[in-house]
Design an enzyme around this catalytic site. Structure first.
Site, PDB file in Angstrom:
ATOM      1  CB  ALA A  91      -1.364  -0.343   1.209  1.00  0.00           C
ATOM      2  N   GLY A 149       0.535  -5.111   0.814  1.00  0.00           N
ATOM      3  CA  GLY A 149      -0.697  -5.348   0.707  1.00  0.00           C
ATOM      4  C   GLY A 149      -0.602  -6.043  -1.282  1.00  0.00           C
ATOM      5  CD  GLU A 175      -2.616  -7.482   3.028  1.00  0.00           C
ATOM      6  OE1 GLU A 175      -2.824  -7.429   4.480  1.00  0.00           O
ATOM      7  OE2 GLU A 175      -2.508  -6.226   2.439  1.00  0.00           O
ATOM      8  CD  GLU A 181       1.515  -5.610   6.060  1.00  0.00           C
ATOM      9  OE1 GLU A 181       0.808  -5.790   4.548  1.00  0.00           O
ATOM     10  OE2 GLU A 181       1.882  -6.401   6.169  1.00  0.00           O
TER      11      GLU A 181
END
Length: 258
Positions: free
Chosen positions: A65, A109, A112, A132
């Site tokens: 992300a 991300g 994911e 993360e």
């Protein structure tokens, strides 16, 4: 329409979405995720498109992300705007099969997003990670949930708590990845897989996807009941009759998606 953060194209009956923020290592900003949502909407509503493929570049699928975009968010802001949820789950809700073709870095991300797809195929250069923890936060788009269901508690706990990268062969051995190919062959092999899936009747393909996904949401006994009801439902389709007749007649089936 024109997209700024992704490339979208049709290759026969395959819809291809390519993440395209090279200067940001394909970091998943809000605008990019909005565009993926729109592209998936378009492909899903197009009856000519039977399978979707999501990929990045040879060097990076997605590095995670966009940290710059979210670094200063407060809890209240993240909660009120439904951060991550509102525009991150469209791929997971797609009824058509979605294949992630991963080469290079697939982190946070990005990993994911790949796990929201139905099948992950990887190049031998792929590296997966949920890092993360290294920036003081936790996975929030399925990293602790989908990863655990695929690789098991111990491996998921290790990956999420250390943030280390997992290579393509290790990802293959854990079941995160379906197949690994040389980087130069990844897209060609991915399209072979997509084209194979696209040969089969759409209702049966959708039923298989729905049934496999249900296995993660319910008990074994209820999952088996769901599977058997869908199996029985296929006997109401013309494609089931054609497929079995073709098998008996030793000829290629001609499916009509009905």
């Amino acid at each position: 329409m024109t997209f700024e953060n992704i490339l979208v194209e049709k290759r026969g009956n395959i819809g291809l979405i390519t993440l395209n923020r090279p200067k940001a290592m394909n970091a998943l900003c809000g605008a990019l995720m909005d565009e993926i949502t729109l592209a998936v909407d378009q492909f899903e509503s197009n009856a000519a498109i039977r399978v979707l493929v999501i990929t990045g570049s040879e060097k990076v699928f997605a590095a995670g992300a966009d940290i710059k975009e979210m670094a200063t968010k407060t809890f209240a802001e993240a909660y009120k705007e439904d951060f991550v949820t509102k525009n991150w789950e469209r791929v997971a809700r797609c009824r058509k099969p979605v294949i992630a073709a991963v080469s290079g870095y697939c982190l946070g991300g990005g990993c994911e997003l790949a796990m929201m797809c139905d099948i992950i195929v990887a190049s031998d250069t792929a590296k997966f990670s949920q890092p993360e923890i290294t920036i003081g936060t936790i996975p929030g788009a399925g990293g602790t949930q989908r990863l655990t269901r695929v690789v098991g508690k111990s491996k998921a706990m290790e990956l999420c708590l250390t943030g280390r990268m997992m290579g393509a062969q290790e990802a293959l051995s854990t079941g995160l990845v379906a197949q690994v190919f040389p980087a130069a062959e990844l897209m060609a092999e991915t399209f072979k897989m997509a084209e194979k899936i696209a040969e089969f009747p759409v209702p049966a393909v959708m039923m298989i996807k729905e049934s496999v996904n249900r296995s993660y949401e319910t008990t074994l006994s209820e999952g088996l009941r769901f599977e058997r009801r869908l199996l029985q439902a296929t006997f109401a389709t013309e494609d089931q009759k054609e497929g079995m007749a073709a098998f008996i007649d030793k000829r290629k089936a001609s499916f009509k998606d009905r």
